[in-house]
Design a protein around this motif. Structure first.
Motif, PDB file in Angstrom:
ATOM      1  N   PRO A  19       0.799  -1.238   0.000  1.00 31.34           N
ATOM      2  CA  PRO A  19       0.000   0.000   0.000  1.00 31.34           C
ATOM      3  C   PRO A  19       0.830   1.285   0.000  1.00 31.34           C
ATOM      4  N   GLU A  20       1.942   1.305   0.722  1.00 29.88           N
ATOM      5  CA  GLU A  20       2.783   2.499   0.768  1.00 29.88           C
ATOM      6  C   GLU A  20       3.349   2.846  -0.614  1.00 29.88           C
ATOM      7  N   GLU A  21       3.630   1.836  -1.416  1.00 29.66           N
ATOM      8  CA  GLU A  21       4.188   2.086  -2.745  1.00 29.66           C
ATOM      9  C   GLU A  21       3.191   2.810  -3.642  1.00 29.66           C
ATOM     10  N   SER A  22       1.915   2.472  -3.483  1.00 27.99           N
ATOM     11  CA  SER A  22       0.903   3.113  -4.321  1.00 27.99           C
ATOM     12  C   SER A  22       0.425   4.446  -3.756  1.00 27.99           C
ATOM     13  N   SER A  23       0.830   4.780  -2.531  1.00 23.62           N
ATOM     14  CA  SER A  23       0.434   6.086  -1.985  1.00 23.62           C
ATOM     15  C   SER A  23       1.607   7.064  -1.909  1.00 23.62           C
ATOM     16  N   ILE A  24       2.797   6.578  -1.603  1.00 23.65           N
ATOM     17  CA  ILE A  24       3.977   7.446  -1.491  1.00 23.65           C
ATOM     18  C   ILE A  24       4.644   7.634  -2.853  1.00 23.65           C
ATOM     19  N   HIS A 100      12.419   1.172  -2.997  1.00 24.91           N
ATOM     20  CA  HIS A 100      11.688  -0.086  -2.867  1.00 24.91           C
ATOM     21  C   HIS A 100      11.851  -0.628  -1.449  1.00 24.91           C
ATOM     22  N   PRO A 101      11.096  -1.655  -1.084  1.00 27.37           N
ATOM     23  CA  PRO A 101      11.133  -2.178   0.289  1.00 27.37           C
ATOM     24  C   PRO A 101      12.484  -2.773   0.720  1.00 27.37           C
ATOM     25  N   LEU A 102      13.354  -3.132  -0.199  1.00 30.78           N
ATOM     26  CA  LEU A 102      14.649  -3.737   0.143  1.00 30.78           C
ATOM     27  C   LEU A 102      15.792  -2.728   0.107  1.00 30.78           C
TER      28      LEU A 102
END
Length: 115
Positions: A19-24, A100-102
């Motif tokens: 979700p954070e990727e599509s909002s931030i 990205h998350p990594l």
């Protein structure tokens, strides 16, 4: 045969499953290679005998503005649009997500698709 290559197109987008990727959102780097026969353009100096790289950039920019969960899906959409251009023989795209998350362990995440 020849290639038109656009390297390191930097665009912002909202792609990802988290979700954070599509909002931030995140910055992305996109490389495209379009193979075509531009012999006639090379001898005539006529833009209508080749593919305008501004048009290619516009396609990438427009598709980047449409959210996708997967970079693979985004890459496929871009290739589909580019391959509809009459002179195109094939297209290769590389899309890299910079945030990205990594992030602490991986510099960037990329997908490459040929079409």
């Amino acid at each position: 045969m020849g290639k038109i290559i656009l390297e390191n197109i930097k665009l912002f987008g909202y792609h990802g499953c988290i979700p954070e990727e599509s909002s931030i959102g995140s910055y992305y780097r996109v490389n495209i290679e379009v193979e075509l026969d531009f012999y006639q353009a090379s001898i005539s100096d006529d833009l209508s005998k080749t593919i305008d790289y501004v048009h290619l950039y516009r396609i990438v920019k427009e598709e980047m503005a449409i959210n996708s969960k997967l970079l693979e899906h985004l890459a496929h959409r871009i290739i589909q649009r580019i391959n509809k251009i009459d002179l195109v023989q094939s297209t290769r795209i590389k899309i890299c997500k910079e945030n990205h998350p990594l992030k602490n362990n991986v510099d960037k995440i990329c997908v490459i698709l040929n079409g």
